[in-house]
Design a protein around this motif. Structure first.
Motif, PDB file in Angstrom:
ATOM      1  N   ASP A  22       0.865  -1.166   0.000  1.00 31.95           N
ATOM      2  CA  ASP A  22       0.000   0.000   0.000  1.00 31.95           C
ATOM      3  C   ASP A  22       0.915   1.233   0.000  1.00 31.95           C
ATOM      4  O   ASP A  22       2.002   1.193   0.576  1.00 31.95           O
ATOM      5  N   PRO A  23       0.536   2.334  -0.633  1.00 33.94           N
ATOM      6  CA  PRO A  23       1.455   3.482  -0.741  1.00 33.94           C
ATOM      7  C   PRO A  23       1.735   4.210   0.566  1.00 33.94           C
ATOM      8  O   PRO A  23       2.721   4.942   0.664  1.00 33.94           O
ATOM      9  N   GLY A  24       0.865   4.049   1.581  1.00 33.33           N
ATOM     10  CA  GLY A  24       1.094   4.754   2.838  1.00 33.33           C
ATOM     11  C   GLY A  24       0.672   6.212   2.766  1.00 33.33           C
ATOM     12  O   GLY A  24       0.009   6.663   1.826  1.00 33.33           O
ATOM     13  N   THR A  25       1.096   6.981   3.766  1.00 32.77           N
ATOM     14  CA  THR A  25       0.694   8.378   3.900  1.00 32.77           C
ATOM     15  C   THR A  25       1.887   9.206   4.351  1.00 32.77           C
ATOM     16  O   THR A  25       2.486   8.907   5.384  1.00 32.77           O
ATOM     17  N   SER A  26       2.214  10.250   3.613  1.00 32.38           N
ATOM     18  CA  SER A  26       3.347  11.085   4.005  1.00 32.38           C
ATOM     19  C   SER A  26       2.917  12.452   4.511  1.00 32.38           C
ATOM     20  O   SER A  26       3.708  13.162   5.130  1.00 32.38           O
ATOM     21  N   THR A  27       1.673  12.853   4.234  1.00 35.36           N
ATOM     22  CA  THR A  27       1.225  14.182   4.641  1.00 35.36           C
ATOM     23  C   THR A  27      -0.283  14.184   4.841  1.00 35.36           C
ATOM     24  O   THR A  27      -0.998  13.362   4.252  1.00 35.36           O
ATOM     25  N   TYR A  28      -0.752  15.098   5.671  1.00 34.95           N
ATOM     26  CA  TYR A  28      -2.191  15.303   5.849  1.00 34.95           C
ATOM     27  C   TYR A  28      -2.635  16.634   5.225  1.00 34.95           C
ATOM     28  O   TYR A  28      -3.532  16.679   4.410  1.00 34.95           O
ATOM     29  N   THR A  29      -2.015  17.723   5.653  1.00 34.43           N
ATOM     30  CA  THR A  29      -2.503  19.046   5.249  1.00 34.43           C
ATOM     31  C   THR A  29      -1.466  19.893   4.513  1.00 34.43           C
ATOM     32  O   THR A  29      -1.821  20.880   3.890  1.00 34.43           O
ATOM     33  N   MET A  30      -0.183  19.530   4.603  1.00 34.75           N
ATOM     34  CA  MET A  30       0.857  20.379   4.030  1.00 34.75           C
ATOM     35  C   MET A  30       0.845  20.370   2.505  1.00 34.75           C
ATOM     36  O   MET A  30       1.152  21.378   1.861  1.00 34.75           O
ATOM     37  N   ASP A  31       0.498  19.230   1.913  1.00 38.74           N
ATOM     38  CA  ASP A  31       0.509  19.084   0.452  1.00 38.74           C
ATOM     39  C   ASP A  31      -0.767  18.354   0.040  1.00 38.74           C
ATOM     40  O   ASP A  31      -0.829  17.123   0.049  1.00 38.74           O
ATOM     41  N   MET A  32      -1.803  19.122  -0.330  1.00 39.69           N
ATOM     42  CA  MET A  32      -3.096  18.520  -0.653  1.00 39.69           C
ATOM     43  C   MET A  32      -3.014  17.609  -1.873  1.00 39.69           C
ATOM     44  O   MET A  32      -3.662  16.565  -1.915  1.00 39.69           O
ATOM     45  N   ARG A  33      -2.209  18.003  -2.872  1.00 39.24           N
ATOM     46  CA  ARG A  33      -2.100  17.177  -4.064  1.00 39.24           C
ATOM     47  C   ARG A  33      -1.530  15.810  -3.728  1.00 39.24           C
ATOM     48  O   ARG A  33      -2.048  14.783  -4.159  1.00 39.24           O
ATOM     49  N   ARG A  34      -0.462  15.792  -2.911  1.00 40.02           N
ATOM     50  CA  ARG A  34       0.138  14.510  -2.541  1.00 40.02           C
ATOM     51  C   ARG A  34      -0.797  13.710  -1.639  1.00 40.02           C
ATOM     52  O   ARG A  34      -0.894  12.491  -1.781  1.00 40.02           O
ATOM     53  N   ARG A  35      -1.468  14.383  -0.719  1.00 41.16           N
ATOM     54  CA  ARG A  35      -2.425  13.698   0.157  1.00 41.16           C
ATOM     55  C   ARG A  35      -3.462  12.944  -0.677  1.00 41.16           C
ATOM     56  O   ARG A  35      -3.721  11.754  -0.455  1.00 41.16           O
ATOM     57  N   ASN A  36      -4.035  13.622  -1.656  1.00 43.02           N
ATOM     58  CA  ASN A  36      -5.080  12.996  -2.463  1.00 43.02           C
ATOM     59  C   ASN A  36      -4.512  11.948  -3.416  1.00 43.02           C
ATOM     60  O   ASN A  36      -5.166  10.940  -3.692  1.00 43.02           O
TER      61      ASN A  36
END
Length: 579
Positions: free
Chosen positions: A406-420
């Motif tokens: 699974d790709p995991g999660t590196s950010t919540y709010t700092m980078d919306m494009r990467r979050r999504n």
């Protein structure tokens, strides 16, 4: 959030909680206004603290993990964070910049205060130094970050965890034989401020509660049993105990998994409930868990053991938070297991079924391969705040090494494009059109913690002959059926996508960054990690090697590769390549 989305949410997952949320909002406004009038509490108002409430870790735990505790304590004393994208920081300094606010939120929990207290037992010659360091940091925190102001007070969840950590750390420090009358008063006053604000801001959300609410109540419970001489403590204790016990069957599903759509958050909620039951037992609170509550929590502990045995597949947001971290910032579970075993003895080692039906995670494994298939609810009563578009996605380990992830999660709010992007269907090892997602969320910052499944149908079953069958349907996009089986040491898959006009599918395999592509053929790929080599073969599709990202832990990101197969019906197999 635009009007159409607001109506959709209000008519969907929010509908059962509308009245409760309104009442909660009015309650919070009233109680928070009162709490802010009462803080800060002067040290002279800190009457005193009880001691000898939460026992120290067991002797076997100390023997196994003592050096890790000391290393964490020394690291934090020197300000060497080395986690969450933060290199250096000390309590009292300005908040780190250029990082996700979740990273600062993790620091604000002050997990290392308990490590300082344990260091006083492990490093007896420097006992007074470690205890004085603990007192000095609490004093510094209270003066540098005034009650109710700044990022360290922005999240009631973190405030509750910090409150619990501080009081347990102070208790453990005093068990070393060290005493500080001034420190007692300062810690008591600081605890009162934490409890007043956390209790006022408790995140019950009208019943749309999550791990945040449980962490609020853990902190309030700690204050109610440690703080002396305050009229509020009886109310705190009553509401915290009853709230925690009512949350256990709401936040832990019948199969023992959490209601968060995330294996990382499962780990966190179980840790919170174990320490809450521990505190209730140690303090002999009037309201305590019955057999049903205990059994449900122990089944959740057993699921943690199972997930760790499977390598902790990163389903949903892989947040690595815990209520207590004694050995570093890694989500190390040994102390939680230690507490559960001392509380419940052999019952803490209970067995659970292979599949997690309510959560939606099924397992296939043999002596070499471990595969999971995800097909289940988004969690949080339909809000899906920590879920991903991962329906019918798989993970695979072989001989203890990750291959498909699974790709995991590196950010919540700092980078919306990467979050999504990291929670998108195309970033997961499943089959779906590249131009569509499975579940939907509102655009912009307001949608970062929503994932609505109201337009999805899903089914997950295991046939009599052991085949896993997952089905996901979205009427305006299409239908995907995935079948997985283990036969003669190989994992076999069959994917069929029936799409509406304009939607063609791709089947994705996201590889762990340690995986090397050894050989590429027309319908075959040889991949390796360490000394283990696998052959992935397929029919019915054209293959393309592409780039992807992988975040093993929050705030870290690595580039990796993936295989994208384009076709509507694909049969494939993964087998060990044995010389």
């Amino acid at each position: 959030m635009n009007l159409a989305w607001t109506i959709r949410i209000l008519r969907g997952p929010m509908r059962p909680f509308l009245v409760g949320k309104l009442v909660d909002r009015l309650r919070r406004f009233r109680e928070l206004r009162r709490a802010k009038r009462l803080v800060p509490t002067m040290p002279s108002e800190g009457r005193g603290l009880r001691t000898n409430i939460v026992p120290l870790p067991s002797a076997p735990w100390f023997a196994q993990h003592g050096q890790s505790v000391l290393a964490f304590a020394r690291r934090m004393r020197s300000g060497n964070i080395g986690a969450y994208g933060i290199d250096r920081w000390n309590v009292g300094q300005s908040d780190p910049t250029g990082v996700d606010v979740r990273s600062v939120h993790e620091l604000s929990r002050m997990h290392h205060w308990c490590a300082y207290a344990l260091a006083a037992h492990l490093d007896a010659e420097r006992r007074d130094e470690w205890c004085q360091l603990l007192e000095d940091e609490i004093v510094t925190f209270a003066s540098a970050y005034p009650a109710g102001t700044g990022v360290h007070w922005q999240f009631p969840m973190g405030t509750g965890i910090r409150l619990h950590s501080m009081l347990v750390a102070w208790d453990w420090a005093q068990r070393s034989g060290w005493r500080s009358a001034d420190g007692d008063r300062i810690v008591a006053a600081t605890a009162i401020d934490h409890a007043l604000l956390t209790f006022a801001e408790r995140e019950s959300r009208g019943g749309l509660s999550t791990s945040h609410y449980a962490a609020n109540l853990l902190g309030v419970l700690a204050a109610s049993v440690y703080v002396e001489g305050r009229p509020e403590t009886d109310l705190w204790k009553h509401d915290a105990c009853r709230g925690l016990l009512s949350e256990i069957p709401r936040q832990i599903l019948p199969d023992g998994m959490s209601n968060e759509g995330s294996t990382g958050y499962h780990r966190q909620i179980v840790d919170t409930f174990v320490h809450a039951l521990h505190l209730m037992h140690a303090a002999q609170t009037p309201v305590r868990a019955d057999v049903a509550h205990q059994t449900l929590v122990l089944s959740a502990v057993a699921r943690c053991r199972q997930l760790e045995r499977l390598g902790m597949p990163l389903i949903g947001d892989n947040d690595d938070g815990l209520s207590m971290k004694l050995c570093g910032f890694e989500p190390e579970m040994s102390y939680m297991y230690d507490v559960a075993e001392r509380l419940h003895g052999a019952a803490a080692m209970m067995r659970v079924s292979t599949d997690m039906q309510n959560f939606g995670l099924a397992v296939l494994e043999d002596e070499h391969l471990q595969c999971t298939l995800r097909n289940g609810p988004v969690g949080q009563f339909g809000k899906g705040g920590h879920a991903h578009n991962d329906q019918n996605s798989m993970t695979l380990r072989c001989d203890g090494r990750w291959f498909v992830v699974d790709p995991g999660t590196s950010t919540y709010t700092m980078d919306m494009r990467r979050r999504n992007q990291q929670r998108s269907t195309g970033s997961h090892s499943t089959m779906w059109p590249a131009d569509a997602d499975q579940a939907e969320y509102p655009a912009g910052e307001s949608g970062l913690f929503w994932l609505l499944e109201d337009r999805l149908e899903r089914r997950l079953a295991r046939t009599a002959d052991g085949v896993l069958r997952g089905e996901i349907i979205r009427a305006d996009v299409g239908r995907h059926v995935r079948e997985l089986s283990l036969e003669q040491g190989a994992l076999h898959g069959h994917d069929v996508f029936t799409g509406n006009a304009g939607h063609s599918a791709e089947c994705v395999f996201v590889f762990h960054p340690d995986v090397r592509i050894v050989q590429i053929g027309d319908e075959q790929l040889v991949i390796a990690s360490g000394q283990t080599q696998l052959v992935l073969s397929w029919t019915g599709a054209k293959g393309l090697i592409d780039q992807a990202t992988y975040s093993e832990r929050f705030a870290s990101i690595r580039t990796t590769s993936c295989l994208r197969l384009h076709g509507s019906e694909i049969s494939w197999a993964i087998r060990r390549d044995v010389p």
